[in-house]
Design a protein around this motif. Sequence first.
Motif, PDB file in Angstrom:
ATOM      1  N   TYR A 181       0.795  -1.212  -0.134  1.00  0.00           N
ATOM      2  CA  TYR A 181       0.032  -0.059   0.162  1.00  0.00           C
ATOM      3  C   TYR A 181       1.076   1.037   0.151  1.00  0.00           C
ATOM      4  O   TYR A 181       1.978   1.294   0.732  1.00  0.00           O
ATOM      5  N   SER A 201       6.976   3.526  -1.267  1.00  0.00           N
ATOM      6  CA  SER A 201       6.289   3.738  -2.693  1.00  0.00           C
ATOM      7  C   SER A 201       7.194   3.116  -3.882  1.00  0.00           C
ATOM      8  O   SER A 201       6.704   2.557  -4.544  1.00  0.00           O
ATOM      9  N   ASP A 205      -5.105  -1.472   2.219  1.00  0.00           N
ATOM     10  CA  ASP A 205      -4.373  -0.909   3.444  1.00  0.00           C
ATOM     11  C   ASP A 205      -3.426  -1.826   3.492  1.00  0.00           C
ATOM     12  O   ASP A 205      -3.258  -2.827   2.894  1.00  0.00           O
ATOM     13  N   GLY A 221      -3.303  12.765   3.960  1.00  0.00           N
ATOM     14  CA  GLY A 221      -3.603  12.881   2.550  1.00  0.00           C
ATOM     15  C   GLY A 221      -3.565  14.633   2.098  1.00  0.00           C
ATOM     16  O   GLY A 221      -3.421  15.350   3.096  1.00  0.00           O
ATOM     17  N   HIS A 231      -3.902   7.869   8.958  1.00  0.00           N
ATOM     18  CA  HIS A 231      -4.391   7.329   7.672  1.00  0.00           C
ATOM     19  C   HIS A 231      -5.630   6.583   7.764  1.00  0.00           C
ATOM     20  O   HIS A 231      -5.744   5.413   8.328  1.00  0.00           O
ATOM     21  N   GLY A 236      -8.677   7.637  -0.788  1.00  0.00           N
ATOM     22  CA  GLY A 236      -7.917   6.873  -0.451  1.00  0.00           C
ATOM     23  C   GLY A 236      -8.037   6.863   1.170  1.00  0.00           C
ATOM     24  O   GLY A 236      -8.221   5.720   1.507  1.00  0.00           O
ATOM     25  N   ASP A 237      -7.981   7.967   1.660  1.00  0.00           N
ATOM     26  CA  ASP A 237      -8.231   7.968   3.180  1.00  0.00           C
ATOM     27  C   ASP A 237      -9.538   7.466   3.612  1.00  0.00           C
ATOM     28  O   ASP A 237      -9.613   6.651   4.632  1.00  0.00           O
ATOM     29  N   SER A 255     -10.208   3.685   0.902  1.00  0.00           N
ATOM     30  CA  SER A 255      -9.552   2.493   0.767  1.00  0.00           C
ATOM     31  C   SER A 255      -9.052   2.158   2.444  1.00  0.00           C
ATOM     32  O   SER A 255      -9.734   1.395   2.891  1.00  0.00           O
ATOM     33  N   TYR A 305      -4.446   8.969  -5.418  1.00  0.00           N
ATOM     34  CA  TYR A 305      -3.805   9.292  -4.333  1.00  0.00           C
ATOM     35  C   TYR A 305      -2.770  10.385  -4.546  1.00  0.00           C
ATOM     36  O   TYR A 305      -1.638  10.175  -5.045  1.00  0.00           O
ATOM     37  N   THR A 331       0.738  10.971  -1.939  1.00  0.00           N
ATOM     38  CA  THR A 331       1.845   9.974  -2.436  1.00  0.00           C
ATOM     39  C   THR A 331       2.417   9.862  -3.585  1.00  0.00           C
ATOM     40  O   THR A 331       2.892   8.840  -4.188  1.00  0.00           O
ATOM     41  N   GLN A 387      -0.601   7.385  -7.294  1.00  0.00           N
ATOM     42  CA  GLN A 387      -1.094   6.039  -7.455  1.00  0.00           C
ATOM     43  C   GLN A 387      -2.782   5.943  -7.715  1.00  0.00           C
ATOM     44  O   GLN A 387      -3.336   6.886  -7.162  1.00  0.00           O
ATOM     45  N   SER A 419      -6.364   4.835  -7.143  1.00  0.00           N
ATOM     46  CA  SER A 419      -7.057   4.655  -5.955  1.00  0.00           C
ATOM     47  C   SER A 419      -8.346   4.008  -6.034  1.00  0.00           C
ATOM     48  O   SER A 419      -8.627   3.555  -7.227  1.00  0.00           O
TER      49      SER A 419
END
Lengths: 636, 636, 336, 336
Positions: free
Chosen positions: A287, A293, A314, C57, C75, C101-102, C105, C131, C134, C137, C139
């Motif tokens: 994740y 990442s 997650d 986020g 998160h 995401g937060d 996900s 996302y 980060t 990526q 989501s």
Amino acid sequence: MNSKSTDGRGADRAEPELPASGPIRLREVRDATVIRFAGDSGDGIQLTGTQFAMESALAGVDIATFPDYPAEIRAPAGTTYGVSAFQVHFGSVDIRTSGDELDVLVAFNPAALKVNLADLRIGGMVIVDASSFTERNLKKADYESSPLEDDTLAPYQLIRLDITRLVEEAVKEFGLSSKDARRSRNLWALGLMLWMYGRDRSATVEWLNRKFAKKPEIAQANIAALNAGHAFGETAEMPSDIVGYTVAAADVAPGLYRTITGTEAMAYGLLAGARSAGLGRIVFGSYPITPASPLLHAMAQLADYGVVTFQAEDEIAAICSAIGASYGGALGVTASSGAGVALKTEAAGLAVGTELPLIIVNAQRAGPSTGMPTKAEQADLLQALHGRHGDAPLAVVAAATPADSFEVAIEAVRLATRYMTPVILLSDAYLMNAAEPWAIPDTDALPDFPVEFRTDPEGFHPFLRDPDTLARPWVRPGTPGLEHRVGGLERDYDTGDISYDPDNHARMTEARAAKIAGIANDIPLQRPELGPEKGPLAIVGWGSTYGPIYQAVHRARAEGYDVAHIQVRYLSPFPRNLGDLLKGYERILVPEMNSGQLVSLLRSEYLIPGEPFTKVRGQPFKIAEIQKAITSRLDR
Amino acid sequence: MNSKSTDGRGADRAEPELPASGPIRLREVRDATVIRFAGDSGDGIQLTGTQFAMESALAGVDIATFPDYPAEIRAPAGTTYGVSAFQVHFGSVDIRTSGDELDVLVAFNPAALKVNLADLRIGGMVIVDASSFTERNLKKADYESSPLEDDTLAPYQLIRLDITRLVEEAVKEFGLSSKDARRSRNLWALGLMLWMYGRDRSATVEWLNRKFAKKPEIAQANIAALNAGHAFGETAEMPSDIVGYTVAAADVAPGLYRTITGTEAMAYGLLAGARSAGLGRIVFGSYPITPASPLLHAMAQLADYGVVTFQAEDEIAAICSAIGASYGGALGVTASSGAGVALKTEAAGLAVGTELPLIIVNAQRAGPSTGMPTKAEQADLLQALHGRHGDAPLAVVAAATPADSFEVAIEAVRLATRYMTPVILLSDAYLMNAAEPWAIPDTDALPDFPVEFRTDPEGFHPFLRDPDTLARPWVRPGTPGLEHRVGGLERDYDTGDISYDPDNHARMTEARAAKIAGIANDIPLQRPELGPEKGPLAIVGWGSTYGPIYQAVHRARAEGYDVAHIQVRYLSPFPRNLGDLLKGYERILVPEMNSGQLVSLLRSEYLIPGEPFTKVRGQPFKIAEIQKAITSRLDR
Amino acid sequence: MSTESTVTQLKPAHFESDQEVRWCPGCGDYAIIKAIQKTLAELGVKRENTVFVSGIGCASRFPYYMSTYGFHTIHGRAPAFATGIKLANPELDVWVVSGDGDGLSIGGNHTLHTLRRNVDVQICLFNNEIYGLTKGQFSPTSKQGTLSPSSPQGSLERPLSACSFALGVGARFVARSVDTLQKHLIGVLKRAKEHHGASFVEIFQNCIVFNDGAFSEFTDRALATDRQVHVEHGQPLLFGKEKEKGLRIKPGSLQLEVVTVGDNGVSADDMLVHDETDRNLASLLVAMEPPDLPVALGVIYCDPATAYEDQVQSRLDAACCGDLYELVRSGRTWRV
Amino acid sequence: MSTESTVTQLKPAHFESDQEVRWCPGCGDYAIIKAIQKTLAELGVKRENTVFVSGIGCASRFPYYMSTYGFHTIHGRAPAFATGIKLANPELDVWVVSGDGDGLSIGGNHTLHTLRRNVDVQICLFNNEIYGLTKGQFSPTSKQGTLSPSSPQGSLERPLSACSFALGVGARFVARSVDTLQKHLIGVLKRAKEHHGASFVEIFQNCIVFNDGAFSEFTDRALATDRQVHVEHGQPLLFGKEKEKGLRIKPGSLQLEVVTVGDNGVSADDMLVHDETDRNLASLLVAMEPPDLPVALGVIYCDPATAYEDQVQSRLDAACCGDLYELVRSGRTWRV
Ligand SMILES: Cc1ncc(C[n+]2csc(CCOP(=O)(O)OP(=O)(O)O)c2C)c(N)n1
Ligand SMILES: Cc1ncc(C[n+]2csc(CCOP(=O)(O)OP(=O)(O)O)c2C)c(N)n1
Ligand code: SF4
Ligand code: SF4
Ligand SMILES: [Mg+2]
Ligand SMILES: [Mg+2]
């Protein structure tokens, strides 16, 4: 850089020869130099630095690089927190860190100067694009008055160039908007620096043509800027007090080289390990989280190599999917940082209890909690050893350098599959992003440790232990006759069925501990990296402190100090001779980027008065800091 | 039992006086006796045991009890894994454990005999309901032949009674079905045991009348069975080799007493602590898990006392709700075990970073992973100290006995609120379920440590530290002028705003550590429970090993061995004199129900060669085990 | 500060903290924070009674930029913290700010149970289908085939519909708006704040750096009127330049269809009228996707039920502050 | 064992492990395990290719009692383990057994995303509306007001509808049955197994110890026919002793209503016909509650889409087993 000699298999391949450095004016000669490019996130700093490093590497000098971007969010242009930097340390001696102080700072705007000036050595050179020192930009960087006017820069060798204007001129023939023209400032500066160190530009030109194949005019403009910068240095336009420097090629072991980041090395190592284990499939469940990442991204590039990346909902699902994959007969790998690793501890306990192979990569970052997500720290060591409920022993190894991540990853896979255990592989934000030259190994010559999946029903039960390793058999579901159940409830030693028997629990607890302890007989004995096996002082390190410790010990020894460097790769279990080795030194100093975690383990394990030397600033140690610690302890 | 003297406030209340024990035949006198009732889950064993304990307590003897249920699921009748047992240790000396060996075992069926016989001392008494030793039941218990016929029971004093028949007779006048009649077997046996130890029955009669107020005929039948059992002992029907025993009243400190389980004591202590802190509301966020659930149930009973229980969707939401509640100005508490505690580690790190008060109760159970959910273990100590990512120090305390849980809970609240820190309160499956008499404290005389919420905007920032405690101010949202933001990113020491500054990170990391370390000046110095301050041997314990260690040291000293008992309540930080104290002993032995966790901390902290003495069988230590360890080390 | 907070009527600017806002230039989050600050000002709320709780986020940086109380948590867990805050003090007005995401996900389960329990908080989900923090990526709301660093060959997963999810788990207030629709957004936020119980507001937010134009399909000026239907309780579901188009149930089915006034005798009254208390209609509306059907914006569902913490509170009020001594001496006791 | 597993046709008993089953006497789980064993036997599956994955709970003890491969994992995470197993080996037939606490409380998010991704596993949710293993606390599906050790004054939370949740998050197969309806249950399980992609099956299961009779309202012999409608694709939605009652859309609304054949001219053909591919109909059906409306049982929704791991696999197949040396020497290199 860990330059193992290798003849690779490349011998039969055509490789670029060492470029002869071009005709050059009088040049000072330097062993090693640290330069840093700094500007806005938008200024292409990372590319500039990478290219400079590449050209240097191609020229055969040793290098180490370190990118330093702003916190995750792209900040407004011109602000101090929006500054992006890229540092290159290169030289003819072997380079193991990205360098302490800067010799040269290239600052594209006031904010970049503000943030980075402190790292420039007194007398160092600072090159600025004067045209970007406008009222507005100065204000954004909280400069009362322009540092180009006041005496902020007095202690340094200031080179103020109107880069913007110079670039605009250089590219005007291509009729770009001045906005687009400004975009080439970084290449102009790159050209100047390449000139300054007598480097070739051809690889960069090649690369620009490739990169902008679709937009040839952009490629042309960029190349023009690059050449203009180089020409600027070459021609008399250069202020008289500037001369070019020569940094001779380092004498590194012969072989085929490339530069590699810790992230790339880790990804390749995991794949190589799986191949060595004869496992065709890796399931990488992860994740996104900074700084882990990039490994997810790197693994996602390896679909053609049998790597399945699963971006889970997650970190818990991520590790559970990896454990499930291992139960299913593939190599389960998961990776995270900080908060994400904390979330994996419950499931890690299940992997310990069910004795399944699993690799957990922890790219450590500054904590506690969210902390400083982009900064490096080593404060998860005790969590790796003890951060699970119950007595839940597993193996822990740590990478020391970007390239070392390759070998450590292979070793992690070997231990996980041979001992049917989770292995925690510790790295950190610095190692993941830093790069160094890497002697490309002959992949056919890598260690071989094929997994033998159990297929024979005769006398089988899922927790039947191998007498040598104490590992239980690994069975691929789909194998007839070996249908079995595993789970988190305590298992009977003799049948694998659920058991609440007190004696059995004691026996299994001991067996789990003995299995991990036994690994100590299957790993190399601990040897010093540098210095004697006995003596007045040993500097003991683990993980990314390797570089600065090695250099500091190296320099101290050069100055006649009797000090050794011991680098602990295996943190659980420790090499079986570690205690005896350490007892051979009068003093033990343990530099760590935490509040003293390895040292507490050594004290508890061997009752030796190890001394903590801690730094929790989210930054690597400086060589000088450690060298000072050494000399201060040995002087008197 | 920790019998602190107290005059309570009860003086003005009418309390039952010590019942004179009735007219009795020749009786042997015993110091202490251990009896265990064992039968099917359905046989009412727990009630029987509890009642016996109650009558004993009312008679003024000291007691300790321990229930032992089958694994969570109700098993079919008659099976060995469906056996439920309840042990009562009572005596005139002070009782600190639920006892090693059994003096008397009452077994209602073959399975109960099978499972429990091993704990009966040679020569001990076993009372069985012969009528339940049928073919079918014997088979279910895997008895080849009836233990009543073969010589399985030769080493013991067997009393075979046809309890079922006797009960049926006793209750036939009430015209119950024989199925209902059988239900009274436990009371018949209780009656017999009460007779055997010369106890009163009135409290039990009272209780039966209350319990079956709606079904008087059932009450009557049960009472009849109770009396019949008692009469059976009293009359000549009793086999001649049986005599009643007298266990004289223990000389415990004067005061008002009740029996209390660790769970009840913990719940009351948390509430008392909140009251002492002047906090009207506790938000108890939890998710069910064995053996912590009983605390959730106990807290749910306290709605009338300002306790909000929130059964969250998981342990993460549970701890997050508790932290949110603390941010909101209430006392946030969460509790769990094993896997559930592992899930809380990420959020615990946030509580450390944001420096909010929080109590995390860990009712430890046998791990790793799901392990043996109903069994006790102490293997989460290192997790409590180090099981978070980053350097995330917090306070850790441990309860030693059921009643001690009350005081430790109050202390946990004091530390959490005074130092604005999470506190981990360690208990275990044994402590939560075990019971002992408790000197009811005068709640007006409890320590007072009112929280002062910050209300003054002058010079406020959220991380402004109190110079003494280094605690930051606690602000209730709703307070005008103090609006502020907290979060997991590193905070500036001087403003509380987000900061990525390296020096600031170092400074904050040190401040967090210093704050916790400073608690050492605010807790009692470590003193031995028993024995000298210096000497040849100290037994160091923490948590529920208190009872057996205390007894073992007590007995060894009675036999002339010079040994001390040191019980560590404060595990982070340690009392500031602990190191010096321990260095005063030639040898340190640390009994733990884990693989040696406290001992590793002591070794690392003080470089003393502490010796582990571990037991990981999901069961408390036996006094004899520790006594033997003592004598073996001092003999020679 | 203290003085300001006694001023009865605050201006939007009064809700700005002293912290420099650090979203990328051009990020949709700027428009949303403006809208929320305006909403609070217009509703005349007190800063000291307002708490913003977020996870992690870009969106979750939100609380730092508000002059109210705020908690930037971890998160995915913001709803759980918010629940704790409400249980500690039900008087507080609590807003949860989260991302796709937060909140969907890692935090999906907490969003789920907070909506189910009907805790009185406003959950604002900034959905940029990526996302952001980060670095881009895909989501759970990203369109299938999204190219991202973690899906270089295109993402394989079928996206979650935030509002279908909310309805499916029993939310009592479900609404939708867009970062760029200031007026509309403020209207929706006011309704969310006024709704007693959990309010779920999905806000389509453009991430200019990693997912620019994710919603242009229905937000582009040229397309907006034809691809957005702004629902209002009691009003017919009309859209299009001249509100010439409308929605109705395709006869003999349970599907919505677009009809144009005038086309084979369709009149405005044939159009479906929005009933925000009709859960079934709501699930049809949130499922609409362009180009065939317009995207439904506004308060799609609102059917209040008792808030969780109100029930808790009334129990406490019923019998509070029992005597501690009475409690500890309860059960059978004896005197020695 | 090895020999048996080569027998082509196994009997239900062949799917029993050697472990003693340890549920309470009378527990609904006994009936369910029988049904699953019968299902596997009738489908003629191979034990060695079958994996049962569970979390923690009474229901989750399931794998220990099966002679197939099995993984008793941790609480709430079974779907994630199952996903990993399918990614390691898509050939395996993976069943997830979970409870209402395991799969909807702590595990809600994993159930959600596994359904959304459409991983080809059968998720069997044993819903007894209580936490059995931990001795009877209320669960997310418990009726409001449930008295339990953790809710001595009655639970306050509004229950989650498992099937509405599943539909809301994009499940492509949603079915329901009851522990005591052996034949029906087996039929549903077969459909679930045959469905390629994630199948969600809610099984009402009686916990005789802690929540006895939770479903008697519609499972009692006397009430069953009037309070259960067994849906079948293409068949009219009829129920009642003589199938005299049926369901239809209340005219001019989106609500279902019960009508009786004959009553003011209603004929059997006026009844709604079940279309298992109609998501909107499905959401109406799963929302039905007695006494007003019957409980819908059977395959309520089935509309297959590509399974997640098939897409993964096809990518691997496309280009596999690249040369390692080529990889590590990629990018720019130089020789020293
Ligand atoms: C436990 C944990 N896992 C992962 C992360 C890394 N992380 C931070 S924000 C984020 C996702 C951000 O996406 P979204 O919620 O959509 O917010 P946005 O940035 O798009 O506004 C992730 C994965 C983290 N901080 N903590
Ligand atoms: C992480 C974790 N939290 C809590 C528990 C305790 N626990 C075990 S099963 C369970 C719930 C069981 O309920 P359900 O899922 O409905 O299954 P049932 O027993 O009713 O079949 C709980 C809370 C656990 N084992 N692990
Ligand atoms: S990354 Fe995207 S979401 Fe985040 S601040 Fe930048 S534009 Fe906004
Ligand atoms: S507790 Fe309930 S669900 Fe669990 S085994 Fe017993 S009857 Fe079945
Ligand atoms: Mg997003
Ligand atoms: Mg259940």
